[in-house]
Design a protein around this motif. Sequence first.
Motif, PDB file in Angstrom:
ATOM      1  N   GLU A  41      47.036  26.682  -3.808  1.00  0.00           N
ATOM      2  CA  GLU A  41      46.582  25.797  -2.734  1.00  0.00           C
ATOM      3  C   GLU A  41      46.573  26.472  -1.370  1.00  0.00           C
ATOM      4  O   GLU A  41      45.562  26.412  -0.668  1.00  0.00           O
ATOM      5  CB  GLU A  41      47.415  24.525  -2.738  1.00  0.00           C
ATOM      6  N   PRO A  42      47.656  27.138  -0.933  1.00  0.00           N
ATOM      7  CA  PRO A  42      47.593  27.793   0.381  1.00  0.00           C
ATOM      8  C   PRO A  42      46.552  28.917   0.424  1.00  0.00           C
ATOM      9  O   PRO A  42      45.881  29.115   1.433  1.00  0.00           O
ATOM     10  CB  PRO A  42      48.995  28.373   0.566  1.00  0.00           C
ATOM     11  N   ARG A  43      46.371  29.624  -0.690  1.00  0.00           N
ATOM     12  CA  ARG A  43      45.391  30.713  -0.736  1.00  0.00           C
ATOM     13  C   ARG A  43      43.987  30.148  -0.569  1.00  0.00           C
ATOM     14  O   ARG A  43      43.169  30.686   0.179  1.00  0.00           O
ATOM     15  CB  ARG A  43      45.542  31.455  -2.072  1.00  0.00           C
ATOM     16  N   GLU A  44      43.678  29.049  -1.254  1.00  0.00           N
ATOM     17  CA  GLU A  44      42.364  28.428  -1.119  1.00  0.00           C
ATOM     18  C   GLU A  44      42.150  27.903   0.292  1.00  0.00           C
ATOM     19  O   GLU A  44      41.050  28.002   0.840  1.00  0.00           O
ATOM     20  CB  GLU A  44      42.198  27.308  -2.137  1.00  0.00           C
ATOM     21  N   THR A  45      43.187  27.350   0.889  1.00  0.00           N
ATOM     22  CA  THR A  45      43.086  26.840   2.254  1.00  0.00           C
ATOM     23  C   THR A  45      42.800  27.973   3.231  1.00  0.00           C
ATOM     24  O   THR A  45      41.946  27.837   4.117  1.00  0.00           O
ATOM     25  CB  THR A  45      44.389  26.116   2.656  1.00  0.00           C
ATOM     26  N   ARG A  46      43.490  29.107   3.092  1.00  0.00           N
ATOM     27  CA  ARG A  46      43.227  30.252   3.973  1.00  0.00           C
ATOM     28  C   ARG A  46      41.803  30.758   3.827  1.00  0.00           C
ATOM     29  O   ARG A  46      41.143  31.088   4.822  1.00  0.00           O
ATOM     30  CB  ARG A  46      44.218  31.382   3.689  1.00  0.00           C
ATOM     31  N   TRP A  48      39.220  28.966   2.968  1.00  0.00           N
ATOM     32  CA  TRP A  48      38.337  27.966   3.563  1.00  0.00           C
ATOM     33  C   TRP A  48      38.351  28.105   5.090  1.00  0.00           C
ATOM     34  O   TRP A  48      37.314  28.015   5.731  1.00  0.00           O
ATOM     35  CB  TRP A  48      38.797  26.575   3.139  1.00  0.00           C
ATOM     36  N   ILE A  49      39.522  28.341   5.669  1.00  0.00           N
ATOM     37  CA  ILE A  49      39.635  28.475   7.122  1.00  0.00           C
ATOM     38  C   ILE A  49      38.917  29.719   7.615  1.00  0.00           C
ATOM     39  O   ILE A  49      38.288  29.709   8.676  1.00  0.00           O
ATOM     40  CB  ILE A  49      41.129  28.501   7.536  1.00  0.00           C
TER      41      ILE A  49
END
Length: 52
Positions: A41-46, A48-49
């Motif tokens: 989840e944090p990897r996908e969020t980074r 996306w950002i």
Amino acid sequence: MTVEQLAADFGVHAMTLWKWMRRADIDDGAKPGTSSQESVEPRETRRWIKRP
């Protein structure tokens, strides 16, 4: 059967197999740590950002 023998059967390095087994123990809750899903989840969020 040793980890080295099993790794050879799979065609991977023994350390890779050790890491897979450790990850499986964490994902199953047998050992403490961040599960595969929690780390995705944090990897996908980074990613996306960072998108332009």
